[in-house]
Write a protein that holds these residues in place. Structure first.
Motif, mmCIF file in Angstrom:
data_model
loop_
_atom_site.group_PDB
_atom_site.id
_atom_site.type_symbol
_atom_site.label_atom_id
_atom_site.label_comp_id
_atom_site.label_asym_id
_atom_site.label_seq_id
_atom_site.Cartn_x
_atom_site.Cartn_y
_atom_site.Cartn_z
ATOM 1 N N ARG A 441 1.037 -0.912 -0.223
ATOM 2 C CA ARG A 441 0.246 -0.293 0.372
ATOM 3 C C ARG A 441 0.748 1.654 0.214
ATOM 4 N N ARG A 442 0.160 2.319 -0.224
ATOM 5 C CA ARG A 442 0.975 3.859 -0.710
ATOM 6 C C ARG A 442 0.257 4.694 -0.437
ATOM 7 N N ASP A 443 -0.283 4.700 0.333
ATOM 8 C CA ASP A 443 -1.091 6.107 1.182
ATOM 9 C C ASP A 443 -0.870 6.025 2.515
ATOM 10 N N TYR A 444 0.385 6.046 2.844
ATOM 11 C CA TYR A 444 1.129 6.467 3.848
ATOM 12 C C TYR A 444 2.484 7.154 3.699
ATOM 13 N N GLN A 445 2.773 8.423 4.628
ATOM 14 C CA GLN A 445 4.344 8.944 4.560
ATOM 15 C C GLN A 445 5.086 7.994 5.094
ATOM 16 N N PRO A 446 6.345 7.916 4.487
ATOM 17 C CA PRO A 446 7.559 7.485 4.733
ATOM 18 C C PRO A 446 8.470 8.775 5.472
ATOM 19 N N ALA A 447 7.489 9.316 5.923
ATOM 20 C CA ALA A 447 8.169 10.472 7.235
ATOM 21 C C ALA A 447 9.553 10.993 6.758
ATOM 22 N N SER A 448 10.620 10.455 7.675
ATOM 23 C CA SER A 448 12.633 10.849 7.689
ATOM 24 C C SER A 448 12.686 9.702 7.021
ATOM 25 N N THR A 449 12.396 8.509 6.362
ATOM 26 C CA THR A 449 13.192 7.608 5.706
ATOM 27 C C THR A 449 13.110 7.971 4.596
ATOM 28 N N PHE A 450 12.464 9.494 3.559
ATOM 29 C CA PHE A 450 13.055 9.978 2.806
ATOM 30 C C PHE A 450 14.250 10.696 2.842
ATOM 31 N N LYS A 451 14.368 10.889 4.492
ATOM 32 C CA LYS A 451 15.812 12.126 4.222
ATOM 33 C C LYS A 451 17.490 11.788 3.706
ATOM 34 N N LEU A 553 10.295 16.098 4.332
ATOM 35 C CA LEU A 553 9.380 15.734 4.898
ATOM 36 C C LEU A 553 8.989 14.441 4.925
ATOM 37 N N GLY A 554 8.702 13.401 3.251
ATOM 38 C CA GLY A 554 8.423 12.448 3.115
ATOM 39 C C GLY A 554 7.067 12.428 2.949
ATOM 40 N N THR A 555 6.673 13.991 2.971
ATOM 41 C CA THR A 555 4.500 14.577 2.939
ATOM 42 C C THR A 555 4.431 13.145 2.124
ATOM 43 N N MET A 556 5.035 12.451 0.715
ATOM 44 C CA MET A 556 4.135 11.700 -0.510
ATOM 45 C C MET A 556 3.657 10.478 0.566
ATOM 46 N N GLY A 557 3.219 9.808 -0.515
ATOM 47 C CA GLY A 557 3.266 7.876 0.066
ATOM 48 C C GLY A 557 4.085 7.051 -0.015
ATOM 49 N N ALA A 558 4.200 6.333 0.145
ATOM 50 C CA ALA A 558 5.057 5.392 -0.192
ATOM 51 C C ALA A 558 5.044 3.558 0.033
ATOM 52 N N SER A 559 5.440 2.686 -0.006
ATOM 53 C CA SER A 559 5.228 1.397 0.638
ATOM 54 C C SER A 559 6.278 0.816 0.923
ATOM 55 N N LEU A 787 8.890 13.369 25.224
ATOM 56 C CA LEU A 787 7.967 12.760 24.483
ATOM 57 C C LEU A 787 6.573 13.203 24.456
ATOM 58 N N THR A 788 5.834 14.396 23.930
ATOM 59 C CA THR A 788 5.169 14.537 23.926
ATOM 60 C C THR A 788 4.263 14.313 22.859
ATOM 61 N N ASP A 789 2.762 15.084 22.741
ATOM 62 C CA ASP A 789 2.117 14.489 21.570
ATOM 63 C C ASP A 789 1.736 16.377 20.906
ATOM 64 N N GLY A 790 2.659 17.159 21.660
ATOM 65 C CA GLY A 790 2.608 18.258 20.474
ATOM 66 C C GLY A 790 3.500 18.479 19.737
ATOM 67 N N LEU A 791 2.467 17.681 18.000
ATOM 68 C CA LEU A 791 2.666 16.908 16.964
ATOM 69 C C LEU A 791 2.650 18.933 16.241
ATOM 70 N N PRO A 792 3.305 19.368 15.598
ATOM 71 C CA PRO A 792 2.790 20.493 14.043
ATOM 72 C C PRO A 792 1.596 20.041 13.607
ATOM 73 N N GLU A 793 1.119 20.784 12.395
ATOM 74 C CA GLU A 793 -0.260 20.056 11.601
ATOM 75 C C GLU A 793 0.954 20.066 10.639
ATOM 76 N N ASP A 794 -0.026 19.765 9.241
ATOM 77 C CA ASP A 794 0.118 19.557 8.116
ATOM 78 C C ASP A 794 1.163 20.704 7.225
ATOM 79 N N PRO A 795 2.593 20.451 6.802
ATOM 80 C CA PRO A 795 2.803 19.376 6.747
ATOM 81 C C PRO A 795 4.414 19.424 7.050
ATOM 82 N N VAL A 796 4.308 18.881 8.106
ATOM 83 C CA VAL A 796 5.564 19.451 9.220
ATOM 84 C C VAL A 796 5.721 17.734 10.061
#
Length: 801
Positions: A441-451, A553-559, A787-796
């Motif tokens: 499936r390719r509908d989730y972001q690969p995130a920092s694995t793109f760096k 930031l790896g905001t595209m989709g990848a499997s 470790l907190t839940d203070g996560l930024p909004e998209d696309p960060v």
């Protein structure tokens, strides 16, 4: 008598000449006749007038004669008679040929494709994985299908079905021209023609088959009733999900018998026939969903137009979303995922080599059965991967205690970097419980694995910083959280994890700690179009992606399978690796050849090896240190890899490799009912807002448990580089100048200069290792955000832990 005749001749000549002369001339001529001398004069005048008139007539005749001669010469070759004769001659010849074909071609018995067989799937060692493909079809009489449901198919495909002679001459002619010109398949066939193709002929796109289809359709229409043809059509057509015929389709999409289908449900199944794979609503892209809804509306509107459906009832209808797919018996556990991946790989190959016109026809050929398909899956590695996922993740999930645990989905793919073989694959907890293959499936972001791909682009293209310094593992960047990128037309200021400021750091340390602000700036320095170009060369699907800084930031989709291929190319020193699920496929009617999974050099060996060297630091000094570097059974194995955790904790990744094995593990938050993406926060009992699933946690643990058991040989990277954590640094770190407008939530060091950094600016020796890492090495830890839940909004995207 002689004079009388002469006089009459003169009078006739005068009359012929008179219209050419004025009235005055006529009077003069009359006067001359009264005198003796006038006769001669009059005669001369008349003669002169006649001569001039004759000359003009001769000129006109000569011109007309010339034109007539030219026309006569052309007409010798192109006369209307000849043109019409040729046309009617060709017409008669064509009619004669068609009559001959009609007399020569008989209605054949149903072909073998109408009687589906099983497919046999094997592991790489030749042992049987499973048998699948027993005919998922149950022929039903037309009276078992509601009349209005029958009409949905007529409205969708052939409104003139009950009136026509079984063929569409214009559509068939267009199809023949497209086949001859190589443009492939187009619509236009009647229901009769489609039934003939399905039952009597094949899916092959050839002129011979189309001519046979035309003749047989005429004969079938004359010899069979319309109800017989319609029943054959809806019972032989392919609807996707492995379902042939309306009964199987009704069960596959709505879990009811065909006799209980509603008109709106029938309209969906009728619409589905145009593109079964693309229009399966449960797995369709947003575009596919829009297209199938448009097609559904088209079917119902045609029914109203033909008087087959009341307009008020039509207006009251809502789109009938199909139920989630269910796997067939014998496909439980991981078997169904492997079979699905193998079928898709084979179908794509059939299209590539020209055996099938498109992916839908190719999948139909695969589903028809008769194939013996050998996968590259290694039975022992496959068992080890399943065991590792269960031990490190699924055994800790308890949906009765924590609702979020039911939303956790895992996917993984393991590839041999030297051959490209997919040796193990994990698609989900059970194919019969979760139909979507998490490995592909390719509908989730690969995130920092793109760096690492950004850094690879910088190295391969010799990119420089904004102040004209080459980008290397030792280049200094400003790691201040929320720092605006410099040199971009699009404003972008990504915060780091928990808004942590790192100050001036090397690229090596930025990779270890996964610092967003550094790689956002690096992406702009390299040029985002260049970054995406390199990503595509390495194996990512970048079609349609916008070259904007947020992609860093790896905001595209990848499997997981896709990312395993990308990292396998890095592991293979820059030679392209395309993951191959299928080793071979055999069929008595089809010959399939598969190309080598290892291609040509796509980035330089030095660039690929430098990325590998830097990624060893992530394992030994960075976000994967606890789960991978300190794993009990590592036994000195060299490892490179990268963690990734997407925005709002909807996905978490670890993609890593040894010299012999590349594996990508992804965890995805998916609502079990709506299938919407949700956060993984609090799963497995981690305290929401404090503990979260990240790339360095369960994904890295699964990776280590699998890799160090499946790849027991202790091997070391052989790298052509002088940079990175795996080798001795040979140059003084270089700097990028920090923009004066950079905000900072905490005090940072002074503006960097071109001199060597001070203690507060430069990384410690442990942050840029001076020797090849070993399991006994004790690195200095990088700053660890709370470790907190203070996560930024998209696309960060937040950094990884």
């Amino acid at each position: 008598m002689g004079r009388a005749e002469e006089r009459r001749a003169r009078q006739r000549g005068g009359r012929r000449a008179a219209p050419k002369r004025s009235s005055g001339a006529g009077t003069a001529a009359g006067s001359t006749t009264a005198t003796g001398t006038g006769t001669a004069t009059g005669t001369g005048t008349a003669a002169g007038s006649g001569t001039r008139a004759g000359t003009r007539a001769e000129s006109r005749a000569a011109a007309a004669g010339g034109k007539a001669g030219a026309k006569k010469g052309i007409r010798r070759f192109f006369t209307w008679k000849k043109i019409l004769g040729t046309f009617f001659g060709m017409l008669l010849l064509g009619m004669g040929a068609f009559v001959a074909l009609y007399l020569w071609i008989d209605i054949p018995p149903g072909n073998a494709a109408a009687q589906l067989q099983s497919n046999v799937y094997k592991y790489s060692d030749g042992s049987t994985l499973t048998r699948e493909g027993d005919v998922n079809r149950e022929i039903v009489d037309l009276d078992k299908v509601p009349k209005k449901v029958q009409l949905t198919f007529v409205a969708a495909e052939n409104k003139s079905f009950y009136k026509d002679a079984g063929i569409d001459f214009r559509g068939t002619a267009r199809g023949l021209l497209n086949t001859l010109s190589g443009k492939g398949k187009q619509g236009g066939s009647t229901i009769t023609q489609q039934y003939v193709k399905n039952y009597y002929l094949t899916q092959n796109q050839t002129v011979t088959r189309k001519l046979k289809e035309l003749v047989i359709s005429l004969k079938v229409d004359r010899q069979k009733s319309k109800d017989y043809i319609l029943a054959g059509y809806i019972n032989t057509s392919y609807y996707g999900r492995g379902a042939y015929g309306i009964q199987a389709a009704a069960q596959a999409y709505y879990q009811v018998d065909a006799k209980k289908l509603s008109v709106s449900q029938g309209a969906y199944l009728a619409a589905l026939l145009q593109a079964p794979s693309q229009y399966d609503y449960s797995s369709a892209t947003p575009t596919g969903k829009r297209l199938v809804k448009n097609r559904w509306n088209y079917v119902l509107n045609n029914m109203v137009e033909e008087g087959w459906l009341d307009s008020a009832k039509r207006q009251a209808m809502t789109f009938p979303k199909p139920k989630d797919p269910k796997g067939s018996a014998g496909m439980g556990g991981q078997i169904g995922y492997m079979v699905e991946a193998a079928n898709n790989a084979l179908a794509k190959r059939l299209v590539t080599q020209g055996t099938a016109a498109n992916i839908n026809d190719a999948k139909a050929l695969v589903d028809q059965g008769g194939w013996t398909i050998t996968l590259n899956i290694d039975k022992k590695k496959q068992a080890q991967l399943e065991k590792s996922v269960k031990a490190k993740l699924t055994s800790k999930l308890n949906g009765k205690k924590r609702k979020v645990d039911d939303a956790v989905q895992a996917g993984a793919a393991s590839v041999d970097p030297k051959t490209g073989k997919v040796v193990a694959l994990y698609g989900g907890v059970d194919y019969l419980k979760h139909f979507t293959n998490n490995a592909t499936r390719r509908d989730y972001q690969p995130a920092s694995t793109f760096k690492p791909l950004i850094f690879a682009a910088a190295l391969d293209q010799g990119a420089k910083t904004q102040d004209d310094r080459a980008i290397t593992a030792n280049t200094i960047y400003d790691g201040t959280s929320g720092r605006p990128v410099k040199g971009s037309d699009i404003a972008f200021s990504p915060p780091n994890e928990d808004d942590t400021d790192y100050g001036n750091v090397t690229v090596q340390r930025a990779m270890n700690a996964s610092i967003n602000s550094v790689f956002a700036q690096m992406g702009v320095d390299v040029g985002m179009d260049n970054v995406l170009k390199t990503a595509g060369e390495l194996g990512m699907d970048v079609d349609g992606l916008q070259a904007v800084p947020a992609q860093t930031l790896g905001t595209m989709g990848a499997s997981p399978l896709e990312m395993a291929g990308v990292y396998a190319t890095l592991d293979n020193h820059g030679r392209k690796v395309t993951p191959a699920v299928v080793a071979s496929a055999e069929h008595k009617d089809h010959t399939v050849t598969f190309p080598s999974a290892v291609g040509e050099q796509v980035i330089s060996e030095e660039a690929a090896d430098t990325v590998t060297s830097v990624l060893t630091g992530v394992v030994d000094d960075g976000t994967a240190r606890v789960s991978v570097s300190q794993a009990a059974n590592r036994d000195g194995q060299h490892v490179a890899g990268k963690t990734g955790t997407s925005d709002n904790n909807k996905s978490a990744w670890f993609t890593g490799y040894t010299p012999n094995l590349v594996t990508s593990v992804g965890l995805f938050g998916e609502n079990p009912k709506s299938h919407a993406q949700v956060s993984l926060q609090g799963a497995t009992g981690l305290i929401p807002g404090v503990g979260r699933i990240n790339g360095g946690g369960y994904p890295a643990q699964i990776w280590a448990a699998y890799t160090f058991s499946a790849d027991t040989r202790t091997t070391k990277f052989t790298l052509d580089t002088t940079q990175g954590a795996a080798v001795e640094p040979t140059e003084t770190p270089t700097f990028t100048r920090k923009p004066s407008e950079t905000p900072s939530s905490t005090p940072t060091s002074e503006e960097p200069t071109t001199q060597a950094p001070s203690t507060s600016e430069a990384p410690s020796p442990s942050e840029t290792p001076s020797r090849t890492p070993t399991p006994t090495r004790t690195p200095t830890r990088t700053p660890t955000p709370t470790l907190t839940d203070g996560l930024p909004e998209d696309p960060v995207e937040p950094n990884d832990q």
